[in-house]
Write a protein that holds these residues in place. Structure first.
Motif, PDB file in Angstrom:
ATOM      1  N   ILE A   1     -61.290  14.067   6.825  1.00 47.07           N
ATOM      2  CA  ILE A   1     -60.562  14.607   5.664  1.00 47.07           C
ATOM      3  C   ILE A   1     -59.260  13.843   5.447  1.00 47.07           C
ATOM      4  O   ILE A   1     -58.902  13.504   4.309  1.00 47.07           O
ATOM      5  N   LEU A   2     -58.544  13.538   6.535  1.00 43.09           N
ATOM      6  CA  LEU A   2     -57.299  12.783   6.408  1.00 43.09           C
ATOM      7  C   LEU A   2     -57.541  11.374   5.877  1.00 43.09           C
ATOM      8  O   LEU A   2     -56.737  10.841   5.112  1.00 43.09           O
ATOM      9  N   LEU A   3     -58.652  10.755   6.267  1.00 46.71           N
ATOM     10  CA  LEU A   3     -58.978   9.431   5.749  1.00 46.71           C
ATOM     11  C   LEU A   3     -59.290   9.477   4.254  1.00 46.71           C
ATOM     12  O   LEU A   3     -58.961   8.547   3.513  1.00 46.71           O
ATOM     13  N   MET A   4     -59.933  10.538   3.824  1.00 44.48           N
ATOM     14  CA  MET A   4     -60.300  10.645   2.413  1.00 44.48           C
ATOM     15  C   MET A   4     -59.112  10.987   1.518  1.00 44.48           C
ATOM     16  O   MET A   4     -59.161  10.789   0.313  1.00 44.48           O
ATOM     17  N   MET A   5     -58.020  11.490   2.080  1.00 41.31           N
ATOM     18  CA  MET A   5     -56.853  11.863   1.285  1.00 41.31           C
ATOM     19  C   MET A   5     -56.055  10.653   0.816  1.00 41.31           C
ATOM     20  O   MET A   5     -55.270  10.763  -0.114  1.00 41.31           O
ATOM     21  N   GLY A   6     -56.202   9.546   1.463  1.00 39.83           N
ATOM     22  CA  GLY A   6     -55.415   8.373   1.122  1.00 39.83           C
ATOM     23  C   GLY A   6     -54.348   8.146   2.164  1.00 39.83           C
ATOM     24  O   GLY A   6     -54.042   9.026   2.977  1.00 39.83           O
ATOM     25  N   PRO A   7     -53.737   6.965   2.132  1.00 34.51           N
ATOM     26  CA  PRO A   7     -52.795   6.635   3.209  1.00 34.51           C
ATOM     27  C   PRO A   7     -51.494   7.438   3.160  1.00 34.51           C
ATOM     28  O   PRO A   7     -50.966   7.807   4.212  1.00 34.51           O
TER      29      PRO A   7
ATOM     30  N   ILE B   1     -48.766  11.650   5.858  1.00 32.42           N
ATOM     31  CA  ILE B   1     -47.804  12.755   5.922  1.00 32.42           C
ATOM     32  C   ILE B   1     -48.424  13.961   6.633  1.00 32.42           C
ATOM     33  O   ILE B   1     -47.787  14.594   7.484  1.00 32.42           O
ATOM     34  N   ALA B   2     -49.669  14.270   6.296  1.00 36.04           N
ATOM     35  CA  ALA B   2     -50.346  15.410   6.939  1.00 36.04           C
ATOM     36  C   ALA B   2     -50.543  15.152   8.432  1.00 36.04           C
ATOM     37  O   ALA B   2     -50.324  16.040   9.259  1.00 36.04           O
ATOM     38  N   ALA B   3     -50.940  13.925   8.791  1.00 34.48           N
ATOM     39  CA  ALA B   3     -51.145  13.594  10.205  1.00 34.48           C
ATOM     40  C   ALA B   3     -49.820  13.660  10.969  1.00 34.48           C
ATOM     41  O   ALA B   3     -49.762  14.155  12.097  1.00 34.48           O
ATOM     42  N   PHE B   4     -48.745  13.164  10.349  1.00 31.38           N
ATOM     43  CA  PHE B   4     -47.424  13.228  10.976  1.00 31.38           C
ATOM     44  C   PHE B   4     -47.010  14.682  11.201  1.00 31.38           C
ATOM     45  O   PHE B   4     -46.485  15.032  12.262  1.00 31.38           O
ATOM     46  N   GLY B   5     -47.261  15.525  10.229  1.00 29.02           N
ATOM     47  CA  GLY B   5     -46.934  16.943  10.377  1.00 29.02           C
ATOM     48  C   GLY B   5     -47.716  17.603  11.499  1.00 29.02           C
ATOM     49  O   GLY B   5     -47.172  18.408  12.258  1.00 29.02           O
ATOM     50  N   ILE B   6     -48.988  17.252  11.612  1.00 24.51           N
ATOM     51  CA  ILE B   6     -49.813  17.822  12.683  1.00 24.51           C
ATOM     52  C   ILE B   6     -49.299  17.387  14.051  1.00 24.51           C
ATOM     53  O   ILE B   6     -49.156  18.198  14.970  1.00 24.51           O
ATOM     54  N   VAL B   7     -49.013  16.086  14.194  1.00 21.29           N
ATOM     55  CA  VAL B   7     -48.557  15.570  15.487  1.00 21.29           C
ATOM     56  C   VAL B   7     -47.205  16.167  15.868  1.00 21.29           C
ATOM     57  O   VAL B   7     -47.000  16.615  17.000  1.00 21.29           O
TER      58      VAL B   7
ATOM     59  N   ILE C   1     -46.219  18.601  19.055  1.00 18.68           N
ATOM     60  CA  ILE C   1     -45.160  18.261  20.011  1.00 18.68           C
ATOM     61  C   ILE C   1     -44.163  19.415  20.137  1.00 18.68           C
ATOM     62  O   ILE C   1     -43.776  19.802  21.246  1.00 18.68           O
ATOM     63  N   PHE C   2     -43.741  19.989  19.006  1.00 23.07           N
ATOM     64  CA  PHE C   2     -42.810  21.113  19.064  1.00 23.07           C
ATOM     65  C   PHE C   2     -43.432  22.324  19.752  1.00 23.07           C
ATOM     66  O   PHE C   2     -42.754  23.030  20.509  1.00 23.07           O
ATOM     67  N   ARG C   3     -44.696  22.575  19.494  1.00 24.39           N
ATOM     68  CA  ARG C   3     -45.372  23.701  20.157  1.00 24.39           C
ATOM     69  C   ARG C   3     -45.437  23.465  21.664  1.00 24.39           C
ATOM     70  O   ARG C   3     -45.219  24.384  22.459  1.00 24.39           O
ATOM     71  N   GLY C   4     -45.725  22.234  22.072  1.00 24.60           N
ATOM     72  CA  GLY C   4     -45.762  21.914  23.499  1.00 24.60           C
ATOM     73  C   GLY C   4     -44.400  22.084  24.153  1.00 24.60           C
ATOM     74  O   GLY C   4     -44.297  22.608  25.270  1.00 24.60           O
TER      75      GLY C   4
END
Length: 97
Positions: free
Chosen positions: A39-45, A50-56, A60-63
């Motif tokens: 899904i992230l690949l299909m959204m465009g770069p 931005i979505a992948a950065f938010g997930i990562v 990290i904050f949850r950990g």
């Protein structure tokens, strides 16, 4: 040789049957991660990045939050004074007077 191989497969199968839920959750997380990546690949770069950065960053904050919580719980357990430590502390206070 065949008996040892059969025995190792039996041990592996026994371990798998004991902890099948853990393996099921692992398999489910792999499948969901693959779907999310697609899904992230299909959204465009830009949007996908931005979505992948938010997930990562969220992971990290949850950990870090979980590590802080674990540290608080462990330090509360380790800092409790037992009878021997209390007696030694009282002895030192009496000797100092």
């Amino acid at each position: 040789m065949e008996e040892a191989l059969c025995l190792s497969w039996a041990i592996l199968l026994k371990k798998l049957c004991e902890n099948w839920r853990g393996y099921l959750y692992l398999f489910l997380s792999i499948i969901l991660s693959a779907v999310l990546g697609y899904i992230l690949l299909m959204m465009g770069p830009i949007v996908g990045g931005i979505a992948a950065f938010g997930i990562v960053v969220g992971c990290i904050f949850r950990g870090l939050y979980l590590l802080t919580d674990i540290h608080k719980r462990v330090s509360n357990v380790l800092l409790k004074e037992d009878k021997a430590q209390k007696a030694y502390k009282d002895y030192l206070e009496e000797e100092g007077k």
